[in-house]
Design an enzyme around this catalytic site. Structure first.
Site, short mmCIF file in Angstrom:
data_model
loop_
_atom_site.label_atom_id
_atom_site.label_comp_id
_atom_site.label_asym_id
_atom_site.label_seq_id
_atom_site.Cartn_x
_atom_site.Cartn_y
_atom_site.Cartn_z
N GLY A 187 0.95 -1.25 -0.01
CA GLY A 187 -0.05 -0.02 0.11
C GLY A 187 0.71 1.29 0.00
O GLY A 187 0.37 2.20 0.45
N SER A 188 2.15 1.39 -0.32
CA SER A 188 2.84 2.43 -0.54
C SER A 188 2.32 3.31 -1.44
O SER A 188 2.43 4.81 -1.21
CB SER A 188 4.19 2.25 -0.64
OG SER A 188 4.57 1.89 -2.13
N ASN A 189 1.58 2.95 -2.48
CA ASN A 189 0.94 3.96 -3.52
C ASN A 189 -0.41 4.51 -2.71
O ASN A 189 -0.72 5.78 -3.02
CB ASN A 189 0.59 3.43 -4.83
CG ASN A 189 1.68 3.31 -5.54
OD1 ASN A 189 1.99 4.10 -6.31
ND2 ASN A 189 2.41 2.08 -5.89
N MET A 197 -4.09 -7.48 -6.66
CA MET A 197 -3.73 -8.45 -7.32
C MET A 197 -4.82 -9.36 -8.16
O MET A 197 -4.48 -10.43 -8.30
CB MET A 197 -3.00 -9.26 -6.52
CG MET A 197 -1.75 -8.64 -5.96
SD MET A 197 -0.37 -7.64 -7.31
CE MET A 197 0.45 -8.97 -7.89
N ARG A 198 -5.91 -8.86 -8.44
CA ARG A 198 -6.87 -9.49 -9.14
C ARG A 198 -7.25 -8.86 -10.27
O ARG A 198 -7.36 -7.58 -10.45
CB ARG A 198 -8.04 -9.52 -8.26
CG ARG A 198 -7.86 -10.07 -6.84
CD ARG A 198 -9.28 -10.06 -6.10
NE ARG A 198 -10.21 -10.90 -6.79
CZ ARG A 198 -10.28 -12.27 -6.99
NH1 ARG A 198 -9.38 -13.01 -6.41
NH2 ARG A 198 -11.27 -12.75 -7.71
N ASN A 229 -4.89 2.34 -13.53
CA ASN A 229 -3.94 1.57 -12.85
C ASN A 229 -2.47 2.07 -12.68
O ASN A 229 -2.09 2.93 -13.94
CB ASN A 229 -4.06 0.21 -13.66
CG ASN A 229 -3.21 -0.89 -13.11
OD1 ASN A 229 -3.09 -1.14 -11.74
ND2 ASN A 229 -2.24 -1.85 -13.80
N HIS A 235 1.66 0.62 -13.40
CA HIS A 235 2.33 -0.49 -13.72
C HIS A 235 3.81 -0.05 -13.74
O HIS A 235 4.16 0.84 -14.27
CB HIS A 235 1.86 -0.95 -15.17
CG HIS A 235 2.70 -2.34 -15.44
ND1 HIS A 235 2.30 -3.32 -14.91
CD2 HIS A 235 3.76 -2.53 -16.32
CE1 HIS A 235 3.22 -4.30 -15.63
NE2 HIS A 235 4.00 -4.01 -16.29
C1 GRF Z 1 3.52 -1.53 -7.52
O1 GRF Z 1 4.83 -1.51 -7.72
C2 GRF Z 1 2.37 -0.98 -8.69
O2 GRF Z 1 3.23 -0.43 -9.77
C3 GRF Z 1 2.19 -2.25 -8.94
O3 GRF Z 1 2.09 -2.93 -7.76
C4 GRF Z 1 2.84 -2.33 -6.75
C5 GRF Z 1 2.23 -1.80 -5.50
O4 GRF Z 1 2.96 -1.38 -4.51
N1 GRF Z 1 0.99 -2.27 -9.63
P1 GRF Z 1 2.25 -0.95 -3.05
O5 GRF Z 1 1.28 -1.86 -2.63
O6 GRF Z 1 1.56 0.27 -3.72
O7 GRF Z 1 3.38 -0.60 -2.32
#
Ligand code: GRF
Length: 202
Positions: A14-16, A92-93, A109, A111
């Site tokens: 969940g860092s994003n 992841m789905r 999304n 990537h």
């Molecule tokens: C990120 O690298 C994103 O590009 C990919 O999944 C990862 C998620 O990282 N889709 P986080 O859970 O947000 O740290």
């Protein structure tokens, strides 16, 4: 004007999600993070949402009779929360055409590679192992195919000969945390105009 509502979908660290929370707290994103959708009870993203007092919908797919039943439940919740933008952040789905149609052009999304190169769940490792000198990050709209929708933003990251997967991932994530909030802001400001595969920033 009413604030727009964002739902973030995450399955892991969940860092994003955190980057978007921070951007919202700073006033850079003027919207409410109304919901975290999570499919994994062990995800650290849950602690981040709790800390930020964001409501959580923790839905384990195994508790549903089918993918459709799972997604119908999700759609119902998202409508109830009046969600304007769905931000997939390490979810992841794969979402079905039914779900994508329900929120057409409202799902984005991120990537960790320069699409259309290195699609799939191991974009960082695959780019490193392939030996490319430049990789990066892509933010795109979600359509029915995996890692395929129209591209909103891309930023390159140069691969160093000394890079390991860990060191490269750290630089990729730093870029993600900068450009994902930026893409959210552009979307919420109605500054993204989609025409076929091309997204114009107006
Ligand atoms: C990120 O690298 C994103 O590009 C990919 O999944 C990862 C998620 O990282 N889709 P986080 O859970 O947000 O740290």
């Amino acid at each position: 004007m009413n604030k727009k509502n964002i739902a973030v979908f995450a399955s892991g660290n969940g860092s994003n999600l955190q980057a978007i929370i921070n951007a919202q707290k700073k006033g850079y994103i003027k919207a409410k993070i109304a919901l975290l959708v999570c499919d994994n009870p062990g995800a650290f993203a849950l602690s981040r949402a709790n800390q930020a007092k964001i409501p959580i919908a923790l839905l384990a797919p195994n508790d549903f009779s089918s993918r459709l039943a799972y997604e119908q439940c999700l759609v119902k919740i998202l409508k109830k929360f009046k969600i304007d933008l769905i931000v997939l952040a390490g979810f992841m789905r794969m979402l079905s055409p039914y779900f994508v149609k329900s929120f057409k052009n409202k799902i984005i999304n991120i990537h960790p590679a320069l699409l259309p190169a290195f699609k799939g769940t191991q974009g960082i490792k695959d780019a490193l192992n392939y030996g490319v000198k430049i990789t990066g990050v892509t933010v795109h709209f979600v359509d029915e195919k995996m890692d395929h929708g129209a591209i909103i933003l891309q930023q390159e990251v140069t691969i160093k000969s000394s890079d390991t997967e860990k060191s490269l991932a750290a630089r990729i994530h730093a870029v993600e945390h900068r450009i994902y909030p930026q893409a959210c802001k552009l979307f919420l400001g109605k500054r993204l105009k989609i025409s076929g595969r091309r997204v114009k920033i107006i």
